[in-house]
Design a protein around this motif. Structure first.
Motif, mmCIF file in Angstrom:
data_model
loop_
_atom_site.group_PDB
_atom_site.id
_atom_site.type_symbol
_atom_site.label_atom_id
_atom_site.label_comp_id
_atom_site.label_asym_id
_atom_site.label_seq_id
_atom_site.Cartn_x
_atom_site.Cartn_y
_atom_site.Cartn_z
ATOM 1 N N ARG A 72 30.941 43.605 32.406
ATOM 2 C CA ARG A 72 32.196 43.449 33.137
ATOM 3 C C ARG A 72 32.864 42.157 32.716
ATOM 4 O O ARG A 72 32.203 41.107 32.680
ATOM 5 C CB ARG A 72 31.885 43.436 34.635
ATOM 6 C CG ARG A 72 33.039 43.391 35.597
ATOM 7 C CD ARG A 72 32.494 43.614 37.014
ATOM 8 N NE ARG A 72 33.535 43.499 38.025
ATOM 9 C CZ ARG A 72 33.330 43.762 39.325
ATOM 10 N NH1 ARG A 72 32.145 44.162 39.735
ATOM 11 N NH2 ARG A 72 34.321 43.632 40.187
ATOM 12 N N ASP A 73 34.121 42.224 32.345
ATOM 13 C CA ASP A 73 34.908 41.042 32.001
ATOM 14 C C ASP A 73 35.924 40.848 33.120
ATOM 15 O O ASP A 73 36.951 41.531 33.164
ATOM 16 C CB ASP A 73 35.598 41.235 30.647
ATOM 17 C CG ASP A 73 36.319 39.996 30.179
ATOM 18 O OD1 ASP A 73 36.646 39.120 31.014
ATOM 19 O OD2 ASP A 73 36.575 39.883 28.959
ATOM 20 N N ASN A 74 35.628 39.930 34.013
ATOM 21 C CA ASN A 74 36.508 39.729 35.164
ATOM 22 C C ASN A 74 37.850 39.127 34.770
ATOM 23 O O ASN A 74 38.842 39.309 35.481
ATOM 24 C CB ASN A 74 35.814 38.846 36.199
ATOM 25 C CG ASN A 74 34.648 39.554 36.857
ATOM 26 O OD1 ASN A 74 34.698 40.757 37.106
ATOM 27 N ND2 ASN A 74 33.582 38.815 37.130
ATOM 28 N N THR A 75 37.905 38.442 33.638
ATOM 29 C CA THR A 75 39.187 37.865 33.203
ATOM 30 C C THR A 75 40.150 38.951 32.736
ATOM 31 O O THR A 75 41.368 38.776 32.785
ATOM 32 C CB THR A 75 38.979 36.853 32.068
ATOM 33 O OG1 THR A 75 38.462 37.537 30.920
ATOM 34 C CG2 THR A 75 38.003 35.758 32.484
ATOM 35 N N LYS A 76 39.588 40.067 32.301
ATOM 36 C CA LYS A 76 40.417 41.187 31.837
ATOM 37 C C LYS A 76 40.397 42.351 32.825
ATOM 38 O O LYS A 76 41.000 43.390 32.561
ATOM 39 C CB LYS A 76 39.925 41.676 30.476
ATOM 40 C CG LYS A 76 40.039 40.650 29.372
ATOM 41 C CD LYS A 76 39.560 41.228 28.047
ATOM 42 C CE LYS A 76 39.691 40.210 26.919
ATOM 43 N NZ LYS A 76 39.210 40.753 25.620
ATOM 44 N N ASN A 77 39.661 42.181 33.926
ATOM 45 C CA ASN A 77 39.526 43.265 34.913
ATOM 46 C C ASN A 77 39.074 44.553 34.240
ATOM 47 O O ASN A 77 39.617 45.644 34.506
ATOM 48 C CB ASN A 77 40.847 43.484 35.654
ATOM 49 C CG ASN A 77 41.233 42.303 36.502
ATOM 50 O OD1 ASN A 77 40.416 41.753 37.235
ATOM 51 N ND2 ASN A 77 42.485 41.878 36.393
ATOM 52 N N THR A 78 38.103 44.427 33.370
ATOM 53 C CA THR A 78 37.646 45.563 32.572
ATOM 54 C C THR A 78 36.128 45.674 32.644
ATOM 55 O O THR A 78 35.422 44.660 32.609
ATOM 56 C CB THR A 78 38.085 45.406 31.110
ATOM 57 O OG1 THR A 78 39.526 45.351 31.059
ATOM 58 C CG2 THR A 78 37.609 46.577 30.260
ATOM 59 N N VAL A 79 35.673 46.916 32.727
ATOM 60 C CA VAL A 79 34.239 47.183 32.680
ATOM 61 C C VAL A 79 33.968 48.056 31.462
ATOM 62 O O VAL A 79 34.793 48.915 31.099
ATOM 63 C CB VAL A 79 33.746 47.843 33.981
ATOM 64 C CG1 VAL A 79 34.366 49.215 34.185
ATOM 65 C CG2 VAL A 79 32.228 47.931 34.006
ATOM 66 N N ASN A 97 34.728 45.411 44.415
ATOM 67 C CA ASN A 97 33.356 44.921 44.491
ATOM 68 C C ASN A 97 32.531 45.535 43.365
ATOM 69 O O ASN A 97 32.392 44.987 42.298
ATOM 70 C CB ASN A 97 32.746 45.231 45.858
ATOM 71 C CG ASN A 97 33.523 44.571 46.960
ATOM 72 O OD1 ASN A 97 34.284 45.215 47.674
ATOM 73 N ND2 ASN A 97 33.363 43.268 47.111
ATOM 74 N N PRO A 99 29.533 42.252 41.777
ATOM 75 C CA PRO A 99 30.225 41.001 41.457
ATOM 76 C C PRO A 99 29.281 39.893 41.007
ATOM 77 O O PRO A 99 29.631 39.107 40.131
ATOM 78 C CB PRO A 99 30.924 40.642 42.771
ATOM 79 C CG PRO A 99 31.117 41.936 43.463
ATOM 80 C CD PRO A 99 29.920 42.760 43.105
ATOM 81 N N THR A 138 43.034 44.286 42.171
ATOM 82 C CA THR A 138 41.745 44.067 41.506
ATOM 83 C C THR A 138 40.879 43.027 42.216
ATOM 84 O O THR A 138 39.659 43.068 42.115
ATOM 85 C CB THR A 138 41.952 43.650 40.049
ATOM 86 O OG1 THR A 138 42.769 42.473 40.019
ATOM 87 C CG2 THR A 138 42.625 44.764 39.258
ATOM 88 N N ALA A 139 41.497 42.116 42.920
ATOM 89 C CA ALA A 139 40.724 41.065 43.585
ATOM 90 C C ALA A 139 39.818 41.621 44.673
ATOM 91 O O ALA A 139 38.845 40.977 45.068
ATOM 92 C CB ALA A 139 41.670 40.034 44.185
#
Length: 117
Positions: free
Chosen positions: A71-78, A32, A53, A28-29
């Protein structure tokens, strides 16, 4: 490698709302751009919305003012919040994740959205 799992599709009446979710796992890192596409039988898959990003967002004209991508980057969810749905929004919605470093797009399995008139 990136894996995407979508949820949230279904049947709704015109004027209603649905929220789609797409959870990413794996590499996930390196993701883009994440986005949502829509496909109906006999037509090409079309981009509905995407988010970069830095937070830059793009919407198709047909959904502006009705759909919101986040997008919630803490949950890797869009997410795709869809309001004021119309019958023409019916289709299979696919989540996508683009990795610029390897120039690869990963697709989710698709989720059906049906809007009845």
């Amino acid at each position: 490698q990136v894996q995407l799992v979508e949820s949230g599709g279904g049947l709704v009446q015109a004027g209603g709302s649905l929220r789609l979710s797409c959870a990413a796992s794996g590499r996930t890192a390196s993701i883009n751009v994440m986005g949502w596409y829509r496909q109906v039988p006999g037509k090409e898959r079309e981009l509905v919305a995407n988010i970069r990003p830095g937070g830059s967002i793009w919407y198709a004209d047909s959904v502006k003012g009705r759909f919101t991508i986040s997008r919630d980057n803490t949950k890797n969810t869009v997410y795709l919040q869809m309001n004021s749905l119309k019958p023409e929004d019916t289709g299979v919605y696919y989540c996508s994740a683009f990795e610029a470093r390897v120039r690869t797009t990963t697709w989710g399995q698709g989720t059906q959205v049906t809007v009845s008139s």
